[in-house]
Motif scaffolding. Structure first.
Motif, PDB file in Angstrom:
ATOM      1  N   ILE A 118       0.835  -1.210   0.000  1.00 27.66           N
ATOM      2  CA  ILE A 118       0.000   0.000   0.000  1.00 27.66           C
ATOM      3  C   ILE A 118       0.864   1.251   0.000  1.00 27.66           C
ATOM      4  O   ILE A 118       0.583   2.219  -0.726  1.00 27.66           O
ATOM      5  N   VAL A 119       1.923   1.247   0.810  1.00 24.83           N
ATOM      6  CA  VAL A 119       2.838   2.408   0.827  1.00 24.83           C
ATOM      7  C   VAL A 119       3.469   2.606  -0.547  1.00 24.83           C
ATOM      8  O   VAL A 119       3.624   3.737  -1.022  1.00 24.83           O
ATOM      9  N   LEU A 120       3.826   1.493  -1.197  1.00 25.37           N
ATOM     10  CA  LEU A 120       4.378   1.572  -2.553  1.00 25.37           C
ATOM     11  C   LEU A 120       3.359   2.166  -3.521  1.00 25.37           C
ATOM     12  O   LEU A 120       3.682   3.043  -4.334  1.00 25.37           O
ATOM     13  N   LEU A 121       2.109   1.701  -3.426  1.00 31.07           N
ATOM     14  CA  LEU A 121       1.062   2.214  -4.310  1.00 31.07           C
ATOM     15  C   LEU A 121       0.774   3.692  -4.046  1.00 31.07           C
ATOM     16  O   LEU A 121       0.436   4.436  -4.969  1.00 31.07           O
ATOM     17  N   MET A 122       0.897   4.122  -2.806  1.00 30.87           N
ATOM     18  CA  MET A 122       0.706   5.539  -2.488  1.00 30.87           C
ATOM     19  C   MET A 122       1.773   6.389  -3.178  1.00 30.87           C
ATOM     20  O   MET A 122       1.490   7.489  -3.671  1.00 30.87           O
ATOM     21  N   THR A 207      14.016  -9.766   4.835  1.00 35.07           N
ATOM     22  CA  THR A 207      14.744  -8.862   3.938  1.00 35.07           C
ATOM     23  C   THR A 207      13.881  -8.466   2.753  1.00 35.07           C
ATOM     24  O   THR A 207      13.843  -7.289   2.357  1.00 35.07           O
ATOM     25  N   LEU A 208      13.177  -9.446   2.169  1.00 32.39           N
ATOM     26  CA  LEU A 208      12.289  -9.146   1.048  1.00 32.39           C
ATOM     27  C   LEU A 208      11.190  -8.180   1.457  1.00 32.39           C
ATOM     28  O   LEU A 208      10.846  -7.256   0.711  1.00 32.39           O
ATOM     29  N   MET A 209      10.631  -8.389   2.643  1.00 30.25           N
ATOM     30  CA  MET A 209       9.556  -7.518   3.117  1.00 30.25           C
ATOM     31  C   MET A 209      10.041  -6.084   3.301  1.00 30.25           C
ATOM     32  O   MET A 209       9.320  -5.136   3.022  1.00 30.25           O
ATOM     33  N   MET A 210      11.269  -5.956   3.769  1.00 30.78           N
ATOM     34  CA  MET A 210      11.749  -4.638   4.148  1.00 30.78           C
ATOM     35  C   MET A 210      12.299  -3.837   2.965  1.00 30.78           C
ATOM     36  O   MET A 210      12.110  -2.628   2.879  1.00 30.78           O
ATOM     37  N   PHE A 211      12.979  -4.499   2.016  1.00 29.87           N
ATOM     38  CA  PHE A 211      13.813  -3.741   1.089  1.00 29.87           C
ATOM     39  C   PHE A 211      13.416  -3.840  -0.381  1.00 29.87           C
ATOM     40  O   PHE A 211      13.954  -3.106  -1.190  1.00 29.87           O
ATOM     41  N   ILE A 217       9.782   3.260  -4.101  1.00 34.89           N
ATOM     42  CA  ILE A 217       9.165   4.323  -3.300  1.00 34.89           C
ATOM     43  C   ILE A 217      10.005   5.592  -3.342  1.00 34.89           C
ATOM     44  O   ILE A 217       9.491   6.693  -3.586  1.00 34.89           O
ATOM     45  N   LEU A 218      11.300   5.451  -3.117  1.00 35.84           N
ATOM     46  CA  LEU A 218      12.186   6.622  -3.104  1.00 35.84           C
ATOM     47  C   LEU A 218      12.248   7.293  -4.468  1.00 35.84           C
ATOM     48  O   LEU A 218      12.193   8.527  -4.573  1.00 35.84           O
ATOM     49  N   LYS A 223      10.983  11.854  -7.899  1.00 38.96           N
ATOM     50  CA  LYS A 223      10.467  12.390  -9.158  1.00 38.96           C
ATOM     51  C   LYS A 223       9.322  13.367  -8.903  1.00 38.96           C
ATOM     52  O   LYS A 223       9.209  14.406  -9.567  1.00 38.96           O
ATOM     53  N   VAL A 224       8.463  13.048  -7.949  1.00 34.46           N
ATOM     54  CA  VAL A 224       7.360  13.944  -7.604  1.00 34.46           C
ATOM     55  C   VAL A 224       7.893  15.275  -7.084  1.00 34.46           C
ATOM     56  O   VAL A 224       7.468  16.355  -7.517  1.00 34.46           O
TER      57      VAL A 224
END
Length: 325
Positions: A118-122, A207-211, A217-218, A223-224
């Protein structure tokens, strides 16, 4: 730290475990129930109020607020999977079966991965809103939501389920005491006869969950910010920076605390169990507690609707009196 009941020579596999959270404060553990109960009450009430406002107010039925609703819903799910059992454990009702432990691990890890998605989609949502404003609704509604659902199913299938299967197949002959307030996967696997392979699996999943989402996202937010600073001015720039700043606060809270947890649970780490418990509490409960306040107080749409609904309730008696006059 030696825990009661530790037995390295057990020739059978434990099917029931004891959640022994905060082992350093054994005599005063019941006193922790009050602050944790209050925190859980704040989480439920705060998240529920903001979610209710989003549901009732039609003007908030947009992709961005849908994602906010989903984020708050995941907060409620994983805190509910952890906190009630933790509160019971503080009063000595701390037994849990292996099946219950694996269900808790699946629920918590799935919710965390959903939160990361969800954070990624945001981040992608804000990127599209700035870079494709004319086609934003069409792109987001038709493509982003469908892709996110597929993404979530694939993540749960290829990451979380193998972890649960590994835990179910593992033979636990070292101890049945987990020095934590919930079934932390790395601690559970450390009790297995073949702990090294299981711990490696747990470390890979963590590790997969975190990174895996952080670079996207960054890049999206960079870019925004670059586009906003280049083409926007005045109030438009302020609103865009305000929204992105709110999202970045959430991102920093989630990933910084998650990174700290990942370091503390590395195999061979000598960190005390109490410190690990405290950091896990911050990771699981603090962000879930502050998220509704971040969005309720900083997101203009939600803040205005809260004022409007609260203002209407306060004005009802006055309106009745004026009608009688």
């Amino acid at each position: 730290m030696d825990l009661p009941g530790y037995n390295k020579t057990s020739s059978f596999s434990h099917m029931e475990f004891i959640l022994f959270g905060f082992p350093g404060v054994t005599k005063h553990r019941p006193l922790l129930a009050l602050p944790f109960s209050l925190i859980y009450a704040v989480i439920l009430s705060g998240n529920s109020v903001v979610m209710l406002v989003i549901v009732l107010e039609k003007s908030l039925h947009t992709p961005m607020y849908t994602l906010i609703f989903s984020l708050l819903a995941t907060n409620v799910v994983y805190t509910t999977a952890i906190t009630p059992k933790m509160l019971l454990g503080l009063f000595g009702l701390n037994q849990i079966t292996l099946a219950g432990c694996l269900v808790q691990i699946f629920t918590v890890y799935s919710s965390i991965m959903a939160e990361s998605t969800i954070v990624l989609l945001m981040a992608i949502d804000r990127y599209l809103a700035v870079h494709q404003p004319l086609h934003y609704q069409e792109i987001v509604v038709k493509n982003l939501i469908a892709h996110s659902a597929v993404n979530g199913v694939l993540r749960y299938s290829f990451v979380v389920l193998p972890l649960v299967i590994t835990g179910a197949r593992l033979r636990y002959c070292r101890s049945n005491i987990i020095p934590h307030f919930h079934c932390e996967s790395m601690m559970l696997f450390s009790l297995g006869c073949d702990e090294s392979r299981a711990q490696i699996s747990g470390l890979v999943v963590r590790t997969l969950m975190m990174f895996c989402d952080i670079p996207i996202i960054l890049i999206s937010y960079l870019k925004v910010l670059h586009t906003v600073l280049r083409i926007a001015a005045g109030m438009a720039r302020y609103k865009a920076l305000h929204t992105c700043g709110t999202h970045l606060v959430v991102v920093i809270l989630i990933y910084s605390s998650g990174f700290l947890i990942s370091v503390l649970y590395l195999p061979g780490n000598s960190t005390s169990y109490d410190l690990q418990n405290i950091c896990s509490t911050i990771y699981f409960l603090f962000s879930a507690m502050v998220n509704p306040f971040i969005y309720g107080l900083r997101m203009e749409g939600i803040k205005c609707n809260l004022r409007k609904r609260w203002g209407k309730k306060k004005d009802l008696p006055v309106k009745k009196i004026r009608r009688r006059d």
